[in-house]
Design a protein around this motif. Structure first.
Motif, PDB file in Angstrom:
ATOM      1  N   GLY A  16      43.561  39.980  54.588  1.00  0.00           N
ATOM      2  CA  GLY A  16      42.474  40.726  53.743  1.00  0.00           C
ATOM      3  C   GLY A  16      41.307  41.156  54.176  1.00  0.00           C
ATOM      4  O   GLY A  16      40.354  41.597  53.250  1.00  0.00           O
ATOM      5  N   THR A  19      40.632  44.712  52.936  1.00  0.00           N
ATOM      6  CA  THR A  19      40.179  44.829  51.800  1.00  0.00           C
ATOM      7  C   THR A  19      39.114  44.055  51.143  1.00  0.00           C
ATOM      8  O   THR A  19      38.252  44.855  50.351  1.00  0.00           O
ATOM      9  CB  THR A  19      41.666  44.319  51.029  1.00  0.00           C
ATOM     10  N   ILE A  20      38.739  43.123  51.545  1.00  0.00           N
ATOM     11  CA  ILE A  20      37.712  42.118  51.075  1.00  0.00           C
ATOM     12  C   ILE A  20      36.488  42.631  51.666  1.00  0.00           C
ATOM     13  O   ILE A  20      35.308  42.969  50.962  1.00  0.00           O
ATOM     14  CB  ILE A  20      37.892  40.819  51.564  1.00  0.00           C
ATOM     15  N   THR A 153      42.821  33.371  50.682  1.00  0.00           N
ATOM     16  CA  THR A 153      42.676  34.688  49.988  1.00  0.00           C
ATOM     17  C   THR A 153      44.414  34.852  49.501  1.00  0.00           C
ATOM     18  O   THR A 153      44.612  35.911  48.899  1.00  0.00           O
ATOM     19  CB  THR A 153      42.632  36.075  51.231  1.00  0.00           C
ATOM     20  N   GLN A 157      42.631  36.701  43.425  1.00  0.00           N
ATOM     21  CA  GLN A 157      42.583  38.192  43.444  1.00  0.00           C
ATOM     22  C   GLN A 157      41.506  38.212  44.255  1.00  0.00           C
ATOM     23  O   GLN A 157      40.420  37.728  44.362  1.00  0.00           O
ATOM     24  CB  GLN A 157      42.399  38.627  42.072  1.00  0.00           C
ATOM     25  N   SER A 158      41.402  39.600  44.906  1.00  0.00           N
ATOM     26  CA  SER A 158      40.485  39.953  45.805  1.00  0.00           C
ATOM     27  C   SER A 158      39.001  40.023  45.229  1.00  0.00           C
ATOM     28  O   SER A 158      37.755  39.488  45.716  1.00  0.00           O
ATOM     29  CB  SER A 158      40.658  41.262  46.612  1.00  0.00           C
TER      30      SER A 158
END
Ligand SMILES: Nc1ncnc2c1ncn2[C@@H]1O[C@H](COP(=O)(O)OP(=O)(O)OP(=O)(O)O)[C@@H](O)[C@H]1O
Ligand SMILES: O=C(O)C1=C[C@@H](O)[C@@H](O)[C@H](O)C1
Ligand SMILES: [Mg+2]
Length: 174
Positions: A16, A19-20, A153, A157-158
């Motif tokens: 992630g 995304t993160i 992760t 949820q992110s």
């Protein structure tokens, strides 16, 4: 850990980081960089193509050069490539210049998240589970050795992951 404006994300493929990283950068109003993307922009080809023509070592050389450049910047959120921590010089540069967050994730979750992906040459194998397990075993000690903070992760949820990271980052970086 150095007192710094930079946040560097490390972790396996699919953990992630991109995304993160994007969400963290937005929250902190800092520019976001992704070392994989920066290499693709620099070379004009995608990562599988670099692996095909130059092998993994060729890619690692390019990655090291990119990490050298990106760690000279001040005030960025950086998602590093999953294998960037393999080289000692990269670990040193990251440690010296930023707050390192290890995005931890189970093999099972990584398998789910990367199943349909064609952009990860190391997972182009008959048995991606074995490959991810062996990458995990090899790299987990390295991720842990350089991390200032780690967070799973795979279970949140992110958005929630981002808020935990911000809390920790703000508490050590006041
Ligand atoms: N809680 C979560 N945190 C982060 N990503 C999540 C989460 N839940 C699902 N995902 C999904 O996992 C996938 C992989 O994430 P991402 O591409 O950010 O990983 P990565 O660490 O950047 O991988 P790579 O090293 O290959 O670039 C994305 O499709 C993302 O939407
Ligand atoms: O885990 C790895 O070694 C890699 C992860 C990706 O981010 C890319 O940097 C590349 O596919 C290699
Ligand atoms: Mg990524």
């Amino acid at each position: 850990m150095t007192r710094s404006e930079n946040i560097y994300l490390v972790g396996l493929m699919g953990a992630g980081k991109t995304t993160i990283g994007r969400q963290l950068a937005r929250a902190l109003k800092l520019p976001f960089y992704d070392s994989d993307k920066a290499i693709e922009e620099r070379t004009g080809v995608d990562i599988p193509t670099i692996f095909e023509f130059e092998g993994e070592e060729g890619f690692r050389d390019r990655e090291q050069k990119m990490i050298q450049q990106l760690t000279q910047m001040e005030g960025i959120v950086l998602a590093t490539g999953g294998g960037a921590i393999l080289r000692e010089e990269n670990r040193r540069l990251l440690k010296e210049n930023g707050f390192i967050v290890y995005l931890q994730c189970s093999v099972e979750r990584i398998l789910e998240r990367t199943r349909r992906d064609t952009q990860r040459p190391l997972l182009k194998t008959d048995n991606p589970r074995d490959r991810i397990e062996s990458l995990f075993a090899q790299r987990e000690p390295l991720y842990l050795s350089c991390a200032d903070f780690k967070i799973d992760t795979g279970v949140m949820q992110s958005k929630e992951v981002v808020s935990h990271i911000l809390e920790e980052y703000n508490s050590v970086n006041r």
